[in-house]
Design a protein around this motif. Structure first.
Motif, short mmCIF file in Angstrom:
data_model
loop_
_atom_site.label_atom_id
_atom_site.label_comp_id
_atom_site.label_asym_id
_atom_site.label_seq_id
_atom_site.Cartn_x
_atom_site.Cartn_y
_atom_site.Cartn_z
N VAL A 212 0.84 -1.20 0.00
CA VAL A 212 0.00 0.00 0.00
C VAL A 212 0.87 1.25 0.00
O VAL A 212 0.56 2.24 -0.66
CB VAL A 212 -0.94 0.00 1.22
N SER A 216 0.47 4.09 -2.78
CA SER A 216 -0.12 5.34 -2.29
C SER A 216 0.43 6.53 -3.04
O SER A 216 -0.31 7.42 -3.48
CB SER A 216 0.16 5.51 -0.79
N LYS A 237 -6.21 5.38 5.69
CA LYS A 237 -5.82 6.26 4.59
C LYS A 237 -6.75 6.10 3.39
O LYS A 237 -6.88 7.01 2.57
CB LYS A 237 -4.38 5.95 4.18
N TYR A 238 -7.40 4.93 3.27
CA TYR A 238 -8.29 4.66 2.13
C TYR A 238 -9.63 4.12 2.63
O TYR A 238 -9.97 2.96 2.39
CB TYR A 238 -7.63 3.66 1.17
N GLY A 295 2.47 2.38 4.68
CA GLY A 295 1.30 1.57 4.36
C GLY A 295 1.17 0.33 5.22
O GLY A 295 0.41 -0.58 4.91
#
Length: 329
Positions: A212, A216, A237-238, A295
């Motif tokens: 990730v 990112s 974050k997502y 991540g």
């Protein structure tokens, strides 16, 4: 050997490993004497990758705590086998440790003779969970995993997926996803996520698996889109990106991890000290922030808790690998 028999044997090995650690000499003198010289922290990943950056962050913190150098040493190749066997052959005095990926477990299932058993290792702590991202180029029309798989179903062999090597966790997940969706996809192994990126961004590669943290930056630049992540839950974050379980494929929603190991015969006092100090290091705000930036999701558990998680990991990966039929020899 059946998958259930393998799990039973592997779990027995983990219990044996814990038994060896617990029965080893654990005098206060041994604990006070550690460390009395430089400590080597082996990693199986290349310089500049997430494993290398994480190891260097931990090494800096431990060096400050211990007043001794903690040196990161790369032992790359063979899906982590070279690094794992280097640890197994090291003196069990705490001065050689290994920051391993989950490939340590997978190799036991993929290789007929990996050169080590789980009983050769003493679990110290799981440092982080490593969610994996499924990404497509920005020019790809598919906006969900199902939309991409629909293309694969309509035109068998058209959809390709990139991974960081044959037998890697990404390969197992990709093959498992194709099997679960009953589609044909072409596996394209690369020497890392950065190597596959140009083909992904150009559209030559339909989708790719990677960390990730790496994707990112590429997503922020508008070069790729993340369709899903392999994680127990959505990432902070997502929040709008689903997990593979939410996308309908729970059996391949398998996150990787980083964990610290010592040789099995290491005295319990040293294992416990090493574990406590690594947990203290990854709880420090600056290092924890860096872990999230990569991540990853920091964990930090006791040797006993990590041992239990390894049993669960063996069970999950045994099923996933058995379903795909992937073997490395």
């Amino acid at each position: 050997m059946t998958p259930n028999a393998f799990i039973a044997r592997a779990c027995a090995c983990i219990v044996a490993a814990a038994s060896v650690v617990c029965s080893a000499p654990a005098s206060a003198q041994a604990q006070q004497a550690f460390p009395n010289r430089a400590v080597k922290l082996i990693v199986s990943t290349s310089p500049g990758g997430s494993g290398d950056m994480l190891a260097r962050g931990i090494a800096d913190k431990l060096s400050a705590m211990w007043g001794q150098p903690v040196v990161v040493e790369q032992r790359t190749g063979a899906n982590g086998l070279i690094a794992t066997n280097a640890l197994v052959k090291a003196p069990p005095d705490g001065h050689t440790a290994f920051l391993s990926l989950s490939s340590l477990v997978q190799n036991l299932l993929l290789q007929s003779n990996p050169g080590y058993k789980m009983s050769d290792l003493a679990p110290v702590t799981m440092v982080s969970i490593n969610p994996m991202a499924i990404a497509v180029g920005s020019g790809t029309q598919a906006t969900t995993v199902d939309e991409l798989l629909k293309v694969a179903r309509q035109d068998p062999g058209k959809v390709s997926y990139g991974t960081f090597g044959t037998g890697s966790s990404a390969h197992v997940i990709g093959a498992g996803l194709a099997r679960a969706a009953q589609v044909q996809m072409v596996h394209v192994p690369y020497k890392g996520e950065s190597a596959s990126f140009p083909d992904l961004a150009s559209g030559q590669l339909s989708m790719s698996f990677g960390t990730v943290g790496f994707y990112s930056a590429q997503a922020a630049a508008g070069k790729i889109r993340i369709l899903a992540v392999t994680s127990p839950h959505r990432l902070k974050k997502y929040p709008n990106v689903p997990t593979l379980s939410e996308a309908g494929y729970p059996d391949v929603n398998l996150a990787g991890w980083f964990g610290v190991f010592l040789p099995a015969a290491t005295p319990k006092a040293i294992v416990d000290k090493f574990s406590a100090d690594v947990r203290r290091a990854i709880a420090m705000p600056d290092l924890q922030a860096r872990i999230y930036e990569m991540g990853l999701e920091p964990v930090g558990d006791t040797p006993a808790d990590f041992e239990l998680k390894l049993k669960s990991e063996l069970s999950h990966w045994t099923k996933a690998i058995s379903d795909t039929g992937i073997k490395l020899d």
